[in-house]
Design a protein around this motif. Structure first.
Motif, PDB file in Angstrom:
ATOM      1  N   ALA A  82       0.844  -1.207   0.000  1.00 27.60           N
ATOM      2  CA  ALA A  82       0.000   0.000   0.000  1.00 27.60           C
ATOM      3  C   ALA A  82       0.876   1.254   0.000  1.00 27.60           C
ATOM      4  O   ALA A  82       0.552   2.243  -0.674  1.00 27.60           O
ATOM      5  N   ALA A  83       2.001   1.191   0.723  1.00 25.65           N
ATOM      6  CA  ALA A  83       2.924   2.338   0.764  1.00 25.65           C
ATOM      7  C   ALA A  83       3.443   2.666  -0.632  1.00 25.65           C
ATOM      8  O   ALA A  83       3.621   3.838  -0.982  1.00 25.65           O
ATOM      9  N   ALA A  84       3.668   1.621  -1.433  1.00 19.60           N
ATOM     10  CA  ALA A  84       4.171   1.836  -2.798  1.00 19.60           C
ATOM     11  C   ALA A  84       3.203   2.694  -3.606  1.00 19.60           C
ATOM     12  O   ALA A  84       3.597   3.405  -4.536  1.00 19.60           O
ATOM     13  N   GLU A  85       1.929   2.633  -3.254  1.00 23.42           N
ATOM     14  CA  GLU A  85       0.914   3.430  -3.959  1.00 23.42           C
ATOM     15  C   GLU A  85       0.457   4.647  -3.157  1.00 23.42           C
ATOM     16  O   GLU A  85      -0.476   5.345  -3.568  1.00 23.42           O
ATOM     17  N   GLY A  86       1.084   4.846  -2.005  1.00 23.42           N
ATOM     18  CA  GLY A  86       0.719   5.999  -1.182  1.00 23.42           C
ATOM     19  C   GLY A  86      -0.687   5.912  -0.619  1.00 23.42           C
ATOM     20  O   GLY A  86      -1.352   6.915  -0.392  1.00 23.42           O
ATOM     21  N   ARG A  87      -1.164   4.669  -0.358  1.00 21.98           N
ATOM     22  CA  ARG A  87      -2.537   4.494   0.143  1.00 21.98           C
ATOM     23  C   ARG A  87      -2.547   3.877   1.536  1.00 21.98           C
ATOM     24  O   ARG A  87      -1.623   3.167   1.915  1.00 21.98           O
ATOM     25  N   ARG A  88      -3.619   4.136   2.259  1.00 23.77           N
ATOM     26  CA  ARG A  88      -3.785   3.581   3.607  1.00 23.77           C
ATOM     27  C   ARG A  88      -3.733   2.057   3.561  1.00 23.77           C
ATOM     28  O   ARG A  88      -2.978   1.411   4.260  1.00 23.77           O
ATOM     29  N   CYS A  89      -4.599   1.461   2.723  1.00 22.24           N
ATOM     30  CA  CYS A  89      -4.500   0.034   2.441  1.00 22.24           C
ATOM     31  C   CYS A  89      -5.080  -0.201   1.063  1.00 22.24           C
ATOM     32  O   CYS A  89      -5.762   0.674   0.520  1.00 22.24           O
ATOM     33  N   LEU A  90      -4.792  -1.353   0.470  1.00 22.52           N
ATOM     34  CA  LEU A  90      -5.292  -1.639  -0.871  1.00 22.52           C
ATOM     35  C   LEU A  90      -6.707  -2.211  -0.757  1.00 22.52           C
ATOM     36  O   LEU A  90      -7.066  -2.782   0.274  1.00 22.52           O
ATOM     37  N   PRO A  91      -7.521  -2.059  -1.816  1.00 18.86           N
ATOM     38  CA  PRO A  91      -8.930  -2.458  -1.712  1.00 18.86           C
ATOM     39  C   PRO A  91      -9.140  -3.916  -1.295  1.00 18.86           C
ATOM     40  O   PRO A  91     -10.081  -4.224  -0.566  1.00 18.86           O
ATOM     41  N   GLU A  92      -8.230  -4.817  -1.696  1.00 17.52           N
ATOM     42  CA  GLU A  92      -8.427  -6.236  -1.372  1.00 17.52           C
ATOM     43  C   GLU A  92      -7.862  -6.600   0.004  1.00 17.52           C
ATOM     44  O   GLU A  92      -8.013  -7.730   0.460  1.00 17.52           O
ATOM     45  N   GLN A  93      -7.233  -5.642   0.684  1.00 19.90           N
ATOM     46  CA  GLN A  93      -6.603  -5.949   1.972  1.00 19.90           C
ATOM     47  C   GLN A  93      -7.526  -5.603   3.145  1.00 19.90           C
ATOM     48  O   GLN A  93      -8.387  -4.746   3.029  1.00 19.90           O
ATOM     49  N   THR A  94      -7.272  -6.266   4.295  1.00 17.51           N
ATOM     50  CA  THR A  94      -7.863  -5.806   5.552  1.00 17.51           C
ATOM     51  C   THR A  94      -6.913  -4.755   6.115  1.00 17.51           C
ATOM     52  O   THR A  94      -5.695  -4.919   6.052  1.00 17.51           O
ATOM     53  N   ASP A  95      -7.485  -3.674   6.633  1.00 20.06           N
ATOM     54  CA  ASP A  95      -6.706  -2.596   7.260  1.00 20.06           C
ATOM     55  C   ASP A  95      -5.694  -3.185   8.258  1.00 20.06           C
ATOM     56  O   ASP A  95      -6.072  -3.918   9.174  1.00 20.06           O
ATOM     57  N   TYR A  96      -4.406  -2.863   8.061  1.00 22.04           N
ATOM     58  CA  TYR A  96      -3.338  -3.453   8.887  1.00 22.04           C
ATOM     59  C   TYR A  96      -3.399  -3.031  10.358  1.00 22.04           C
ATOM     60  O   TYR A  96      -2.701  -3.616  11.183  1.00 22.04           O
ATOM     61  N   ASN A  97      -4.205  -2.037  10.685  1.00 28.15           N
ATOM     62  CA  ASN A  97      -4.347  -1.743  12.117  1.00 28.15           C
ATOM     63  C   ASN A  97      -5.715  -2.166  12.655  1.00 28.15           C
ATOM     64  O   ASN A  97      -6.199  -1.641  13.648  1.00 28.15           O
ATOM     65  N   ARG A  98      -6.321  -3.158  11.995  1.00 25.59           N
ATOM     66  CA  ARG A  98      -7.574  -3.737  12.475  1.00 25.59           C
ATOM     67  C   ARG A  98      -7.488  -5.263  12.452  1.00 25.59           C
ATOM     68  O   ARG A  98      -8.480  -5.945  12.241  1.00 25.59           O
ATOM     69  N   ILE A  99      -6.297  -5.798  12.669  1.00 24.13           N
ATOM     70  CA  ILE A  99      -6.075  -7.247  12.490  1.00 24.13           C
ATOM     71  C   ILE A  99      -5.415  -7.908  13.694  1.00 24.13           C
ATOM     72  O   ILE A  99      -5.014  -9.061  13.632  1.00 24.13           O
ATOM     73  N   TRP A 100      -5.327  -7.172  14.828  1.00 27.38           N
ATOM     74  CA  TRP A 100      -4.447  -7.643  15.908  1.00 27.38           C
ATOM     75  C   TRP A 100      -5.190  -8.370  17.025  1.00 27.38           C
ATOM     76  O   TRP A 100      -4.619  -8.672  18.071  1.00 27.38           O
ATOM     77  N   LYS A 101      -6.473  -8.645  16.792  1.00 28.16           N
ATOM     78  CA  LYS A 101      -7.252  -9.426  17.742  1.00 28.16           C
ATOM     79  C   LYS A 101      -7.354 -10.827  17.135  1.00 28.16           C
ATOM     80  O   LYS A 101      -7.543 -10.945  15.929  1.00 28.16           O
ATOM     81  N   ALA A 102      -7.237 -11.857  17.983  1.00 27.50           N
ATOM     82  CA  ALA A 102      -7.117 -13.210  17.442  1.00 27.50           C
ATOM     83  C   ALA A 102      -8.457 -13.784  16.996  1.00 27.50           C
ATOM     84  O   ALA A 102      -8.880 -14.832  17.461  1.00 27.50           O
ATOM     85  N   ASP A 103      -9.153 -13.113  16.094  1.00 30.66           N
ATOM     86  CA  ASP A 103     -10.451 -13.654  15.707  1.00 30.66           C
ATOM     87  C   ASP A 103     -10.715 -13.627  14.207  1.00 30.66           C
ATOM     88  O   ASP A 103     -11.806 -13.954  13.765  1.00 30.66           O
ATOM     89  N   GLY A 104      -9.730 -13.250  13.425  1.00 28.91           N
ATOM     90  CA  GLY A 104      -9.976 -13.165  11.983  1.00 28.91           C
ATOM     91  C   GLY A 104      -9.246 -14.252  11.223  1.00 28.91           C
ATOM     92  O   GLY A 104      -8.360 -14.905  11.764  1.00 28.91           O
ATOM     93  N   SER A 105      -9.626 -14.453   9.973  1.00 33.26           N
ATOM     94  CA  SER A 105      -9.022 -15.547   9.212  1.00 33.26           C
ATOM     95  C   SER A 105      -8.422 -15.064   7.896  1.00 33.26           C
ATOM     96  O   SER A 105      -8.082 -15.861   7.038  1.00 33.26           O
ATOM     97  N   THR A 106      -8.295 -13.744   7.711  1.00 34.26           N
ATOM     98  CA  THR A 106      -7.731 -13.243   6.456  1.00 34.26           C
ATOM     99  C   THR A 106      -6.207 -13.418   6.467  1.00 34.26           C
ATOM    100  O   THR A 106      -5.607 -13.705   7.513  1.00 34.26           O
ATOM    101  N   ALA A 107      -5.588 -13.228   5.302  1.00 34.34           N
ATOM    102  CA  ALA A 107      -4.124 -13.295   5.198  1.00 34.34           C
ATOM    103  C   ALA A 107      -3.492 -12.290   6.157  1.00 34.34           C
ATOM    104  O   ALA A 107      -2.463 -12.563   6.783  1.00 34.34           O
ATOM    105  N   GLU A 108      -4.116 -11.121   6.293  1.00 31.17           N
ATOM    106  CA  GLU A 108      -3.563 -10.082   7.173  1.00 31.17           C
ATOM    107  C   GLU A 108      -3.649 -10.512   8.647  1.00 31.17           C
ATOM    108  O   GLU A 108      -2.748 -10.226   9.424  1.00 31.17           O
ATOM    109  N   HIS A 109      -4.722 -11.198   9.024  1.00 31.49           N
ATOM    110  CA  HIS A 109      -4.819 -11.716  10.396  1.00 31.49           C
ATOM    111  C   HIS A 109      -3.722 -12.757  10.664  1.00 31.49           C
ATOM    112  O   HIS A 109      -3.144 -12.792  11.745  1.00 31.49           O
TER     113      HIS A 109
END
Ligand SMILES: [Zn+2]
Length: 340
Positions: A82-109
């Protein structure tokens, strides 16, 4: 998905946030040994457009080139794609600061889980996660626990401190289980003052041998508690200074950040029948009626509140939220909670 390194890769410090992708394959953890063993953990670029943390870090690491660090460091360089494009996160990604609770199953979790597993094996001194925001806000530090060491760490950055427990998927809250932990908000990306301030803070933490044990005097800081998250309802068009539309922001609404608004303050316009906003408390209850009413096209506050994170950026408002509402938390009460 996570790369783990024990030294800085060649050319890393020459890269700005957009160029990191040339040197790092993706999110990367870098361990660097220093004089004191207990590790200072620093996270940057969880949001790819929030570059002040990386700018501060590369500047300080360049200064320590060929010198021994005063304290061991562990760096996490987050969303480099996302940094390479100057964006908060990419459309297909989960926000990297919303993934730190042990309850998700995405690649980012899974990535977050890998990072926390690595960190769990280290003796940690403190954790710092560095961000920017889009509207006009002062520099401030957020904590997720009312603990004396957390307050000391936050106070080292700013006298303005925000305590929150929602959203609860943020990195600083996960790190609070291991060591004193803060999120830094360093103003808008690209401002040199934010970079200089973050740099000074990192250097102070590197040189700090231990956290003071004394209680902080009330005059020393302004502590606020986030009491609600305000969102625009999903099907609502957002305008700026467009009275009569679904929801319109005031033209310079971000100037209201960290300003105590008396009851009856104007908080936007709406041409709808019903309030286009929702407000959620820390228990997940919808409480917009406590804070706002719609009267003849004007959204008016119903109780004294202080907003933060208001911005005029529609993408951020849709991806994240419109703002947070805060109330002042007397330090004595906070430290009493700590004593309990
Ligand atoms: Zn951020």
């Amino acid at each position: 998905m996570l790369s783990i390194l024990n030294e800085l890769p060649a050319g890393l410090l020459q890269c700005d946030a957009r160029q990191l992708i040339k040197v790092l394959p993706g999110p990367t953890l870098i361990r660097l040994a220093g004089k004191r063993d207990e590790v200072l953990f620093i996270s940057v670029l969880l949001h790819g457009n929030e570059i002040s943390g990386w700018e501060a870090l590369r500047s300080i690491l360049a200064d320590y080139h060929n010198k021994v660090l005063p304290r061991s460091l562990c760096l996490f360089i987050g969303n480099v794609t996302a940094a390479a494009e100057g964006r908060r996160c990419l459309p297909e990604q989960t926000d990297y600061n919303r993934i730190w609770k042990a309850d998700g199953s995405t690649a980012e979790h899974r990535l977050a889980h890998e990072v926390l597993t690595e960190l769990g094996g280290m003796r940690l001194f403190a954790a710092i996660d560095i961000h920017n925001n889009t509207g006009m806000n002062p520099h401030y530090a957020c904590i997720n626990r009312l603990d004396l060491h957390f307050l000391h760490l936050a106070r080292l950055f700013s006298r303005t401190i925000v305590y929150f427990i929602q959203p609860d998927e943020v990195m600083s809250l996960a790190m609070a289980a291991y060591c004193p932990s803060v999120t830094l908000e360093c103003g808008q990306p690209g401002e040199t003052t934010g970079v200089a301030h973050a740099r000074e803070f990192i250097d102070a933490c590197l040189h700090l041998s231990a956290f003071p044990g004394h209680v902080l005097p009330d005059k020393e800081l302004d502590l606020f508690h986030t009491v609600a998250t305000v969102r625009v309802k999903p099907d609502v068009y957002i305008g700026i200074a467009e009275r009569g539309t679904d929801f319109s922001l005031l033209p310079d609404m971000d100037k209201l950040n960290f300003t105590e608004l008396p009851t009856g303050s104007l908080f936007g316009w709406s041409g709808r029948q019903h309030l286009p906003l929702q407000a959620w408390d820390e228990q997940g209850r919808e409480i917009s009626a406590r804070y706002f009413e719609l009267y003849k096209g004007e959204i008016i506050t119903r109780t004294p509140v202080m907003p933060s994170m208001l911005s005029l950026n529609r993408e951020i408002i849709c991806q994240d939220c419109l703002c947070y509402l805060m109330e002042r938390l007397p330090l004595a009460q906070a430290q009493q909670k700590y004593a309990d």
